[in-house]
Scaffold this motif. Sequence first.
Motif, short mmCIF file in Angstrom:
data_model
loop_
_atom_site.label_atom_id
_atom_site.label_comp_id
_atom_site.label_asym_id
_atom_site.label_seq_id
_atom_site.Cartn_x
_atom_site.Cartn_y
_atom_site.Cartn_z
N UNK A 1 0.85 -1.19 0.00
CA UNK A 1 0.00 0.00 0.00
C UNK A 1 0.88 1.24 0.00
N UNK A 2 0.56 2.22 -0.84
CA UNK A 2 1.37 3.44 -0.92
C UNK A 2 0.51 4.60 -1.40
N UNK A 3 0.96 5.80 -1.11
CA UNK A 3 0.19 7.00 -1.49
C UNK A 3 1.08 8.16 -1.92
N UNK A 4 2.37 7.90 -2.16
CA UNK A 4 3.26 8.97 -2.62
C UNK A 4 4.43 8.37 -3.39
N UNK A 5 4.82 9.04 -4.46
CA UNK A 5 6.00 8.67 -5.24
C UNK A 5 6.81 9.95 -5.46
N UNK A 6 8.11 9.86 -5.19
CA UNK A 6 8.99 11.02 -5.37
C UNK A 6 10.12 10.62 -6.31
N UNK A 7 10.34 11.45 -7.31
CA UNK A 7 11.45 11.22 -8.26
C UNK A 7 12.42 12.38 -8.13
N UNK A 8 13.69 12.05 -7.91
CA UNK A 8 14.71 13.09 -7.77
C UNK A 8 15.73 12.99 -8.90
N UNK A 9 15.96 14.13 -9.58
CA UNK A 9 16.98 14.24 -10.62
C UNK A 9 18.08 15.20 -10.14
N UNK A 10 19.31 14.96 -10.57
CA UNK A 10 20.38 15.90 -10.20
C UNK A 10 20.16 17.26 -10.85
N UNK A 11 19.64 17.25 -12.07
CA UNK A 11 19.29 18.48 -12.76
C UNK A 11 17.88 18.32 -13.33
N UNK A 12 17.04 19.37 -13.28
CA UNK A 12 15.69 19.23 -13.84
C UNK A 12 15.75 19.00 -15.35
N UNK A 13 15.26 17.86 -15.77
CA UNK A 13 15.38 17.44 -17.18
C UNK A 13 14.09 16.78 -17.67
N UNK A 14 13.60 15.81 -16.90
CA UNK A 14 12.36 15.14 -17.27
C UNK A 14 11.20 16.13 -17.15
N UNK A 15 10.37 16.17 -18.16
CA UNK A 15 9.24 17.11 -18.17
C UNK A 15 7.91 16.39 -17.97
N UNK A 16 7.46 15.68 -18.99
CA UNK A 16 6.18 15.00 -18.93
C UNK A 16 6.39 13.51 -18.70
N UNK B 1 -1.15 11.04 -3.70
CA UNK B 1 -2.45 10.60 -4.22
C UNK B 1 -3.13 9.73 -3.18
N UNK B 2 -4.38 9.39 -3.43
CA UNK B 2 -5.13 8.49 -2.55
C UNK B 2 -4.46 7.12 -2.52
N UNK B 3 -4.42 6.50 -1.37
CA UNK B 3 -3.73 5.21 -1.21
C UNK B 3 -4.22 4.16 -2.19
N UNK B 4 -3.27 3.43 -2.76
CA UNK B 4 -3.58 2.29 -3.63
C UNK B 4 -2.70 1.12 -3.18
N UNK B 5 -2.99 -0.04 -3.71
CA UNK B 5 -2.22 -1.24 -3.38
C UNK B 5 -1.80 -1.92 -4.67
N UNK B 6 -0.51 -2.18 -4.81
CA UNK B 6 -0.03 -2.79 -6.04
C UNK B 6 1.28 -3.53 -5.85
N UNK B 7 1.62 -4.33 -6.87
CA UNK B 7 2.84 -5.13 -6.82
C UNK B 7 4.03 -4.43 -7.47
N UNK B 8 3.74 -3.55 -8.44
CA UNK B 8 4.80 -2.86 -9.17
C UNK B 8 4.40 -1.40 -9.37
#
Length: 468
Positions: free
Chosen positions: A394-409, A437-444
């Motif tokens: 179960x999870x409700x947040x994902x954080x992606x960190x880049x050394x420099x802002x590059x990824x857009x969409x 986001x609202x909590x969801x449950x998943x394997x991947x």
Amino acid sequence: MKLFTTVKSLCFLIALAAVSNFSYAQQKPSKPLNELQQSFVDLKFGMFIHFNIPTYFNQDWPDPEASPEAFNPTKLNADQWAKAAKSANMAYGCITTKHHSGFCIWDTKTTNYSVMSSPYKKDVVRQFVNAFRANGLKVMLYYSILDTHHKLRPNEIQPKHIEMVKKQLTELLTNYGPIEALIIDGWDAPWSRISYDDVPFEQVYKLVKSLQPNCIMMDLNGAKYPKDGLYYTDIKTYEMGAGQRMSKDINQMPSLACLPLQSSWFWKTNMPTTAVKDPAKLVNETLVTLNKANCNFILNVAPNRDGLFDDNALAALKQIGTLWHNDGSKADFKPTSAPIIASNLAKNQPANSSWSDDMNIMDFANDDDFTSSWQSNPEVKNPWYEVDFRTPQTFNAIVIFEHKPNIKKYKLEYFANNKWNALFEGENLLRVKVNRFTSVKGEKIRMKIESYDTPPSIAEFEVYNEPR
């Protein structure tokens, strides 16, 4: 009968005051985090006081078995400390209630390794808070998670240690009235090696906020986490003596920076005859510069073995006060989201990705090392990255960190019930991309990267089940 009634009434009032002090936090309404951050940064300047058993051993880290008999500040005068802080136009003080060697300078019920077992036998924290409040100054406390005396250290941590931490913090946050901020040290640092899982950060953070909702909690973890992400602290922190500095080229957060006035944090025998830092430079090159960058500056002054500030420190503080006054201006930082306080579920889990560039394979993006990265091969036009939990989480947040802002969409998806389900699709131009986001449950969990400037890389891909 009248005398008895008067005495009875007096006893009732004393008991009521004690109860009110204990239940202060539970009755005090909670303010929004941004409001607390604003108030803290606008204090601008305060006094750190490193005073504990290291004071008596000419070391910042003394023998963990150093005898309490050594601690005996026979002339201790907390009013001198407070008046010295006022002479520098400081707004608050913060004292080391317990440093890394585990000696407590308050009347704790958790251990005999405290000031009450010393020849002094008086509660130093009590004297500190009373003196600073009497002089119109706010009160903060420092507390070390690392505790070498009680063996709260890597590979030794047991449930009793976590309970000790909770009981000690409960004492500090219920027995001394309103605490403006709590500075935590010795946690998730390269030299302490105690992770936020070893001593669960979320539990401690929630305890602090339950006791005193308006207490800012800061962990001195500036060495590890991105300067533009709020990880495990309400305020970004920088120990300047350890080389930690704010970057000028990224969004500035509400911050705290610390530095000693003298040659080290705790008092040393050569300090009375050794020059302190130049007051003019401290004001013009450090304090003013930091304040302009939305940063509160806390300057450490170390009392000597008598429990007093040396003359050279007193003179420097007075000179600082002639050079600097709080002009009442307000810090102007962008509102932050809530800090990350939960455990990273993706850390060291099996990962997969589209074709990587040479050795920078997928495992570098969830290794809890913010200096390494997964790098997409330049030949890949539609890169993707995936974490596999193997069993549903179960999870409700994902954080992606880049050394420099590059990824857009990009798109975020989770795998459940034998299919991929949408979580997010859109654009985020920040280095630290926080998706809640609202909590969801998943394997991947999978990230599909749809637009970018250069072949994308991910330094850390993090997944959390946050308390809401």
